[in-house]
Design a protein around this motif. Structure first.
Motif, PDB file in Angstrom:
ATOM      1  N   ASN A  17       0.828  -1.207   0.000  1.00 58.86           N
ATOM      2  CA  ASN A  17       0.000   0.000   0.000  1.00 58.86           C
ATOM      3  C   ASN A  17       0.862   1.256   0.000  1.00 58.86           C
ATOM      4  O   ASN A  17       0.584   2.221  -0.722  1.00 58.86           O
ATOM      5  CB  ASN A  17      -0.938   0.009   1.214  1.00 58.86           C
ATOM      6  N   GLY A  18       1.898   1.243   0.821  1.00 57.99           N
ATOM      7  CA  GLY A  18       2.798   2.385   0.853  1.00 57.99           C
ATOM      8  C   GLY A  18       3.520   2.583  -0.468  1.00 57.99           C
ATOM      9  O   GLY A  18       3.730   3.720  -0.905  1.00 57.99           O
ATOM     10  N   GLN A  19       3.886   1.488  -1.103  1.00 63.69           N
ATOM     11  CA  GLN A  19       4.565   1.593  -2.391  1.00 63.69           C
ATOM     12  C   GLN A  19       3.655   2.238  -3.425  1.00 63.69           C
ATOM     13  O   GLN A  19       4.097   3.064  -4.237  1.00 63.69           O
ATOM     14  CB  GLN A  19       5.009   0.206  -2.871  1.00 63.69           C
ATOM     15  N   GLN A  20       2.380   1.882  -3.398  1.00 61.00           N
ATOM     16  CA  GLN A  20       1.432   2.506  -4.322  1.00 61.00           C
ATOM     17  C   GLN A  20       1.276   3.990  -4.007  1.00 61.00           C
ATOM     18  O   GLN A  20       1.179   4.824  -4.921  1.00 61.00           O
ATOM     19  CB  GLN A  20       0.073   1.804  -4.233  1.00 61.00           C
ATOM     20  N   LEU A  21       1.270   4.331  -2.714  1.00 60.55           N
ATOM     21  CA  LEU A  21       1.200   5.745  -2.343  1.00 60.55           C
ATOM     22  C   LEU A  21       2.408   6.512  -2.880  1.00 60.55           C
ATOM     23  O   LEU A  21       2.262   7.630  -3.395  1.00 60.55           O
ATOM     24  CB  LEU A  21       1.132   5.890  -0.824  1.00 60.55           C
ATOM     25  N   LEU A  22       3.586   5.939  -2.763  1.00 59.30           N
ATOM     26  CA  LEU A  22       4.787   6.596  -3.270  1.00 59.30           C
ATOM     27  C   LEU A  22       4.664   6.863  -4.763  1.00 59.30           C
ATOM     28  O   LEU A  22       5.074   7.920  -5.263  1.00 59.30           O
ATOM     29  CB  LEU A  22       6.028   5.744  -2.997  1.00 59.30           C
ATOM     30  N   ARG A  23       4.081   5.913  -5.477  1.00 62.82           N
ATOM     31  CA  ARG A  23       3.923   6.057  -6.942  1.00 62.82           C
ATOM     32  C   ARG A  23       3.026   7.237  -7.293  1.00 62.82           C
ATOM     33  O   ARG A  23       3.139   7.816  -8.381  1.00 62.82           O
ATOM     34  CB  ARG A  23       3.318   4.758  -7.510  1.00 62.82           C
ATOM     35  N   GLU A  24       2.156   7.627  -6.361  1.00 68.54           N
ATOM     36  CA  GLU A  24       1.197   8.702  -6.628  1.00 68.54           C
ATOM     37  C   GLU A  24       1.666  10.062  -6.119  1.00 68.54           C
ATOM     38  O   GLU A  24       0.942  11.056  -6.279  1.00 68.54           O
ATOM     39  CB  GLU A  24      -0.135   8.349  -5.959  1.00 68.54           C
ATOM     40  N   LYS A  25       2.852  10.128  -5.518  1.00 71.51           N
ATOM     41  CA  LYS A  25       3.285  11.345  -4.842  1.00 71.51           C
ATOM     42  C   LYS A  25       4.239  12.179  -5.696  1.00 71.51           C
ATOM     43  O   LYS A  25       4.882  11.698  -6.633  1.00 71.51           O
ATOM     44  CB  LYS A  25       3.968  11.001  -3.514  1.00 71.51           C
ATOM     45  N   HIS A  26       4.335  13.452  -5.306  1.00 77.99           N
ATOM     46  CA  HIS A  26       5.185  14.437  -5.991  1.00 77.99           C
ATOM     47  C   HIS A  26       6.082  15.116  -4.964  1.00 77.99           C
ATOM     48  O   HIS A  26       5.602  15.687  -3.987  1.00 77.99           O
ATOM     49  CB  HIS A  26       4.286  15.465  -6.684  1.00 77.99           C
ATOM     50  N   ARG A  45      15.006   5.866  -6.724  1.00 75.90           N
ATOM     51  CA  ARG A  45      15.156   4.425  -6.521  1.00 75.90           C
ATOM     52  C   ARG A  45      14.000   3.860  -5.689  1.00 75.90           C
ATOM     53  O   ARG A  45      13.614   2.706  -5.862  1.00 75.90           O
ATOM     54  CB  ARG A  45      16.498   4.115  -5.858  1.00 75.90           C
ATOM     55  N   ALA A  46      13.436   4.700  -4.800  1.00 77.39           N
ATOM     56  CA  ALA A  46      12.322   4.251  -3.960  1.00 77.39           C
ATOM     57  C   ALA A  46      10.998   4.220  -4.707  1.00 77.39           C
ATOM     58  O   ALA A  46      10.032   3.644  -4.204  1.00 77.39           O
ATOM     59  CB  ALA A  46      12.194   5.166  -2.742  1.00 77.39           C
ATOM     60  N   GLY A  47      10.939   4.859  -5.893  1.00 69.53           N
ATOM     61  CA  GLY A  47       9.726   4.786  -6.690  1.00 69.53           C
ATOM     62  C   GLY A  47       8.742   5.922  -6.486  1.00 69.53           C
ATOM     63  O   GLY A  47       7.547   5.763  -6.769  1.00 69.53           O
ATOM     64  N   VAL A  48       9.211   7.091  -6.012  1.00 65.79           N
ATOM     65  CA  VAL A  48       8.327   8.254  -5.921  1.00 65.79           C
ATOM     66  C   VAL A  48       7.943   8.671  -7.341  1.00 65.79           C
ATOM     67  O   VAL A  48       8.808   8.891  -8.191  1.00 65.79           O
ATOM     68  CB  VAL A  48       9.018   9.409  -5.171  1.00 65.79           C
ATOM     69  N   GLY A  49       6.633   8.802  -7.596  1.00 72.32           N
ATOM     70  CA  GLY A  49       6.144   8.900  -8.961  1.00 72.32           C
ATOM     71  C   GLY A  49       6.551  10.133  -9.725  1.00 72.32           C
ATOM     72  O   GLY A  49       6.753  10.086 -10.942  1.00 72.32           O
ATOM     73  N   LYS A  50       6.668  11.274  -9.042  1.00 70.56           N
ATOM     74  CA  LYS A  50       6.987  12.524  -9.729  1.00 70.56           C
ATOM     75  C   LYS A  50       7.994  13.304  -8.906  1.00 70.56           C
ATOM     76  O   LYS A  50       7.816  13.498  -7.708  1.00 70.56           O
ATOM     77  CB  LYS A  50       5.713  13.353  -9.935  1.00 70.56           C
ATOM     78  N   LEU A  51       9.048  13.740  -9.564  1.00 69.52           N
ATOM     79  CA  LEU A  51      10.105  14.489  -8.901  1.00 69.52           C
ATOM     80  C   LEU A  51      10.369  15.760  -9.697  1.00 69.52           C
ATOM     81  O   LEU A  51      10.550  15.706 -10.915  1.00 69.52           O
ATOM     82  CB  LEU A  51      11.381  13.641  -8.827  1.00 69.52           C
ATOM     83  N   THR A  52      10.364  16.892  -9.009  1.00 67.68           N
ATOM     84  CA  THR A  52      10.742  18.161  -9.623  1.00 67.68           C
ATOM     85  C   THR A  52      12.009  18.647  -8.955  1.00 67.68           C
ATOM     86  O   THR A  52      12.086  18.705  -7.721  1.00 67.68           O
ATOM     87  CB  THR A  52       9.632  19.211  -9.468  1.00 67.68           C
ATOM     88  N   ILE A  92      18.453   5.678 -14.082  1.00 70.42           N
ATOM     89  CA  ILE A  92      18.243   4.843 -12.899  1.00 70.42           C
ATOM     90  C   ILE A  92      16.833   4.282 -12.863  1.00 70.42           C
ATOM     91  O   ILE A  92      16.621   3.098 -12.554  1.00 70.42           O
ATOM     92  CB  ILE A  92      18.532   5.656 -11.619  1.00 70.42           C
ATOM     93  N   ASN A  93      15.846   5.132 -13.190  1.00 71.42           N
ATOM     94  CA  ASN A  93      14.448   4.688 -13.150  1.00 71.42           C
ATOM     95  C   ASN A  93      13.666   5.421 -14.238  1.00 71.42           C
ATOM     96  O   ASN A  93      13.314   6.595 -14.079  1.00 71.42           O
ATOM     97  CB  ASN A  93      13.833   4.959 -11.779  1.00 71.42           C
ATOM     98  N   SER A  94      13.400   4.720 -15.320  1.00 70.81           N
ATOM     99  CA  SER A  94      12.733   5.330 -16.473  1.00 70.81           C
ATOM    100  C   SER A  94      11.219   5.377 -16.321  1.00 70.81           C
ATOM    101  O   SER A  94      10.524   5.929 -17.175  1.00 70.81           O
ATOM    102  CB  SER A  94      13.088   4.548 -17.739  1.00 70.81           C
ATOM    103  N   GLU A  95      10.677   4.808 -15.241  1.00 69.05           N
ATOM    104  CA  GLU A  95       9.227   4.730 -15.078  1.00 69.05           C
ATOM    105  C   GLU A  95       8.614   6.015 -14.517  1.00 69.05           C
ATOM    106  O   GLU A  95       7.396   6.179 -14.539  1.00 69.05           O
ATOM    107  CB  GLU A  95       8.878   3.586 -14.110  1.00 69.05           C
ATOM    108  N   LEU A  96       9.433   6.906 -14.011  1.00 65.60           N
ATOM    109  CA  LEU A  96       8.942   8.035 -13.236  1.00 65.60           C
ATOM    110  C   LEU A  96       8.967   9.324 -14.049  1.00 65.60           C
ATOM    111  O   LEU A  96       9.650   9.431 -15.068  1.00 65.60           O
ATOM    112  CB  LEU A  96       9.795   8.208 -11.979  1.00 65.60           C
TER     113      LEU A  96
END
Length: 338
Positions: A17-26, A45-52, A92-96
């Motif tokens: 659940n937390g991992q899914q939350l990280l995917r939705e965060k900025h 690397r932790a999978g945070v969905g959006k980084l500025t 490192i992470n092309s998904e984000l």
């Protein structure tokens, strides 16, 4: 890539659940030098969905000792840090989603980037920007994680609007010690420890684990084997101009934001024009070539003269290296660019 986050998900405070939350965060990181680049890599690397990421500077050789995202080629080519960081982070992470802005952050520019931001991380090297971050965080109710390091010393504190004292509560006036990484040095372990605490606090905020959030102001000296935690909960000030009952957000006022400043410890002066300027760097290179050796990339121009080096950014900022006299800097600026 299905197992990418499997070990992190086994950590029960995060889990699936937390991992899914990280995917939705900025997350917004202001400054991608030592602290900011370490935090950015860990969050990607932790999978945070959006980084500025925001930074005003370019990669220099002296950065490579502690700023982990950058390479010798980046320094040779004077690549802006956010561009070099984004390129590395995407490998490192092309998904984000990673957004990069070459900015000398001011409140107006930052306001336009705050939409849907869940947490801000302090990767800056000066208190002007930190106090501005603090006022923005209070005004728009965005948690942020303060961090600083110098020499072998580091400090960090998590600020949650409405729940904790803000930076202005803790520091009544802006510190001016004169100490910077360029004057007293820094070792990379101090950077990594602060960044580790910052990222851990950010992850707690992002997955909603309020109980785990550290409430103290933490300091350490990794060389002297010292570690302190200071209880600051009672320092919240109802009369604070940033977070009190009648806030005025003083550090968002234009007159409190630096337009021309000596870059402490760097033997350089930065000039921001009063009105927006956008240079055609190739035309400017032709204009400045009689004065010295030109180095050009898509983001900035460097002109090395016998006595000083002038770096011009597309957004109009100019950094003059080799001097610390403001009047002399103005004279050079108007002679070459005015």
């Amino acid at each position: 890539m299905d197992n990418r986050y499997s070990r992190q998900q086994l950590f029960s405070p995060i889990g699936e659940n937390g991992q899914q939350l990280l995917r939705e965060k900025h997350v917004l990181i202001i400054g991608v030098g030592a602290l900011g680049s370490a935090s950015a890599e860990a969050l990607v690397r932790a999978g945070v969905g959006k980084l500025t990421i925001i930074d005003r500077d370019y990669v220099e050789w002296s950065n490579l000792q502690r700023q982990q995202l950058y390479t010798e080629q980046d320094a040779q080519e004077k690549v802006p840090k956010v561009i070099a960081a984004k390129n590395r982070l995407q490998r490192i992470n092309s998904e984000l989603e990673i957004n990069a802005f070459i900015l000398d952050a001011d409140s107006e520019q930052l306001f336009g980037l705050l939409e849907d931001v869940d947490v801000m991380i302090d990767g800056t090297d000066n208190f002007d920007v930190r106090f501005m971050m603090n006022d923005l965080a209070q005004k728009y109710q965005i948690p942020w994680v303060y961090g600083s390091c110098i020499s072998s010393y580091g400090a960090t504190y998590t600020i949650v609007p409405g729940k904790t004292p803000c930076l202005h509560c803790l520091l009544k006036v802006m510190p001016n010690t004169g100490m910077t990484c360029d004057t007293v040095g820094i070792i990379s372990p101090a950077v990594q420890i602060v960044a580790a605490y910052q990222v851990a606090e950010a992850l707690k905020l992002l997955v909603g684990d309020e109980e785990a959030r550290r409430k103290s102001y933490l300091t350490f000296d990794v060389w002297k084997n010292q570690h302190y935690e200071i209880n600051v909960e009672k320092m919240r000030n109802d009369e604070c101009p940033s977070c009190g009952h009648n806030p005025t957000y003083p550090y968002l006022a234009y007159e409190n934001q630096t337009k021309l400043d000596i870059l402490c410890g760097r033997d350089a002066v930065q000039i921001r024009p009063s009105q927006p300027v956008h240079y055609n760097l190739e035309q400017l290179a032709s204009q400045l070539r009689p004065y010295g050796e030109i180095q050009l990339n898509p983001y900035l121009l460097s002109c090395q003269t016998p006595d000083y080096r002038v770096v011009v950014f597309q957004d109009g900022r100019v950094v003059i290296h080799g001097i610390q006299d403001i009047q002399q800097a103005k004279s050079i600026y108007y002679r070459l660019l005015g």
